[in-house]
Every structure is written in structure tokens, then in C-alpha cells.
Design a protein around this motif. Structure first.
Motif, PDB file in Angstrom:
ATOM      1  N   ALA A 185      -3.870   0.740  -2.482  1.00 23.47           N
ATOM      2  CA  ALA A 185      -3.380  -0.558  -2.033  1.00 23.47           C
ATOM      3  C   ALA A 185      -3.613  -1.580  -3.128  1.00 23.47           C
ATOM      4  CB  ALA A 185      -4.076  -0.996  -0.747  1.00 23.47           C
ATOM      5  N   ILE A 186      -2.816  -2.645  -3.096  1.00 32.21           N
ATOM      6  CA  ILE A 186      -2.916  -3.669  -4.125  1.00 32.21           C
ATOM      7  C   ILE A 186      -2.725  -5.041  -3.506  1.00 32.21           C
ATOM      8  CG2 ILE A 186      -0.465  -3.531  -4.752  1.00 32.21           C
ATOM      9  CD1 ILE A 186      -1.451  -3.895  -7.717  1.00 32.21           C
ATOM     10  N   ALA A 229       3.988   0.497   2.478  1.00 28.34           N
ATOM     11  CA  ALA A 229       3.868  -0.450   3.578  1.00 28.34           C
ATOM     12  C   ALA A 229       3.447  -1.795   3.008  1.00 28.34           C
ATOM     13  CB  ALA A 229       2.860   0.037   4.609  1.00 28.34           C
ATOM     14  N   ALA A 230       3.723  -2.839   3.755  1.00 26.28           N
ATOM     15  CA  ALA A 230       3.440  -4.180   3.252  1.00 26.28           C
ATOM     16  C   ALA A 230       2.989  -5.098   4.372  1.00 26.28           C
ATOM     17  CB  ALA A 230       4.687  -4.763   2.579  1.00 26.28           C
ATOM     18  N   ILE A 256      -1.930   2.219  -9.125  1.00 28.79           N
ATOM     19  CA  ILE A 256      -1.019   1.348  -8.383  1.00 28.79           C
ATOM     20  C   ILE A 256      -0.824   0.064  -9.166  1.00 28.79           C
ATOM     21  CG2 ILE A 256      -2.845   0.254  -7.013  1.00 28.79           C
ATOM     22  CD1 ILE A 256      -0.923   0.278  -4.625  1.00 28.79           C
ATOM     23  N   SER A 257       0.386  -0.453  -9.144  1.00 34.28           N
ATOM     24  CA  SER A 257       0.682  -1.703  -9.834  1.00 34.28           C
ATOM     25  C   SER A 257       1.816  -2.405  -9.108  1.00 34.28           C
ATOM     26  CB  SER A 257       1.049  -1.449 -11.292  1.00 34.28           C
ATOM     27  OG  SER A 257       2.220  -0.662 -11.385  1.00 34.28           O
ATOM     28  N   ARG A 258       2.080  -3.640  -9.500  1.00 34.22           N
ATOM     29  CA  ARG A 258       3.178  -4.356  -8.873  1.00 34.22           C
ATOM     30  C   ARG A 258       3.815  -5.299  -9.880  1.00 34.22           C
ATOM     31  NH1 ARG A 258      -0.123  -8.026 -10.461  1.00 34.22           N
ATOM     32  NH2 ARG A 258      -0.646  -9.809  -9.141  1.00 34.22           N
ATOM     33  N   ASP A 259       5.084  -5.585  -9.625  1.00 32.17           N
ATOM     34  CA  ASP A 259       5.838  -6.560 -10.401  1.00 32.17           C
ATOM     35  C   ASP A 259       6.312  -7.607  -9.403  1.00 32.17           C
ATOM     36  OD1 ASP A 259       7.800  -8.049 -11.735  1.00 32.17           O
ATOM     37  OD2 ASP A 259       8.379  -6.353 -12.984  1.00 32.17           O
ATOM     38  N   THR A 314       0.816  -1.206   0.000  1.00 30.73           N
ATOM     39  CA  THR A 314       0.000   0.000   0.000  1.00 30.73           C
ATOM     40  C   THR A 314       0.848   1.254   0.000  1.00 30.73           C
ATOM     41  OG1 THR A 314      -1.810   1.113   1.185  1.00 30.73           O
ATOM     42  CG2 THR A 314      -0.094   0.116   2.517  1.00 30.73           C
ATOM     43  N   TRP A 315       0.220   2.361  -0.376  1.00 31.61           N
ATOM     44  CA  TRP A 315       0.825   3.679  -0.272  1.00 31.61           C
ATOM     45  C   TRP A 315      -0.032   4.530   0.659  1.00 31.61           C
ATOM     46  CZ3 TRP A 315       5.479   4.805  -2.254  1.00 31.61           C
ATOM     47  CH2 TRP A 315       5.969   4.024  -3.304  1.00 31.61           C
ATOM     48  N   PHE A 316       0.627   5.179   1.579  1.00 34.10           N
ATOM     49  CA  PHE A 316       0.027   6.217   2.393  1.00 34.10           C
ATOM     50  C   PHE A 316       0.822   7.501   2.155  1.00 34.10           C
ATOM     51  CE2 PHE A 316      -3.027   4.349   5.429  1.00 34.10           C
ATOM     52  CZ  PHE A 316      -2.830   2.999   5.174  1.00 34.10           C
TER      53      PHE A 316
END
Length: 126
Positions: A50-51, A97-98, A70-73, A35-37
Motif C-alpha cells: 500500500a502507498i 483498491a483505493a 509500490i510507487s505512484r504517479d 493498495t494491492w491485494f
């Protein structure tokens, strides 16, 4: 222990774009959430996006919907936040955060995330 390092912050003019990255290392899993805050001076920390780490399902705070992505690899253990149409009110320190685990658990509550990065500053000039 999960270690998170943000990058990509900087100064941008209103209407411009930036892409933030958050690289995770240490004890990661194939599921969970990242996530991003963000936190501006004198304000409370605010949920941005968040993802789900396995599903890729994305959720956004109302103030950034339609402008941020938001994205993820998973192969790189890296999460991204593409920010467009930036406004002066987007200026803040952005934290990733994770919470990794055996299942995805996406939340917009700070307390649900166990590991945090140091933050990266985003400044938007008007």
C-alpha cells in the motif's frame, strides 16, 4: 465513485519480473491511499502493498518485502507494482483498491478500501 483499471499481468518464469499498473479515474483526491491485494485459487485475499497517495509512504506484506516495490504517479493518477524475483507462490489475481480523501490513510485491511478494480492475472511458471 472511483474507477480502477489494472494492467500488466501475464505469464512469467520464476525469477522474472513484471510491472503492474492501476489507473484511477473519477472522483480522486490529492490524499488517501492505494493498495494491492492478491488472491490465489482456494486462498483468502492477501495484502501485498500500500502507498500513501500524498506522502508516498510505502508498506509491504511480509511475503513480498524486498522483492516488490509500490510507487505512484499522482499526475497520472496511476499506481504501480514492480515485482521482481517472482516465485510460483506469487501467482494470483492481483487487485488494486483505493480510498481517496483529505488525508492519507494507509491500511492493510480490505474493508478500509472503498473502490476496487477487476483484477489482473499473474502466472508464474516454475
Amino acid at each position: 465513485q472511483v474507477y480502477l483499471v489494472e494492467s500488466g499481468g501475464g505469464l512469467v518464469q520464476a525469477g522474472g519480473s513484471l510491472r503492474l499498473s492501476c489507473a484511477a479515474s473519477g472522483r480522486t483526491f490529492s490524499s488517501g491511499a492505494m493498495t494491492w491485494f492478491r488472491q490465489a485459487p482456494g486462498k483468502e485475499r492477501e495484502f501485498v502493498a500500500a502507498i500513501g497517495w500524498s506522502s508516498g509512504d510505502a508498506f509491504y506484506g511480509d511475503s513480498v518485502k524486498g522483492r516488490f516495490t509500490i510507487s505512484r504517479d499522482n499526475a497520472k493518477n496511476t499506481m504501480y507494482l514492480q515485482m521482481t524475483s517472482l516465485k510460483p507462490e506469487d501467482a494470483a489475481v492481483y487487485y488494486c483498491a483505493a480510498k481517496f480523501g483529505e488525508v492519507d490513510y494507509v491500511s492493510h485491511y480490505e474493508s478500509d478500501y472503498a473502490d476496487w478494480g477487476q483484477g489482473t492475472q499473474v502466472t508464474v511458471s516454475s
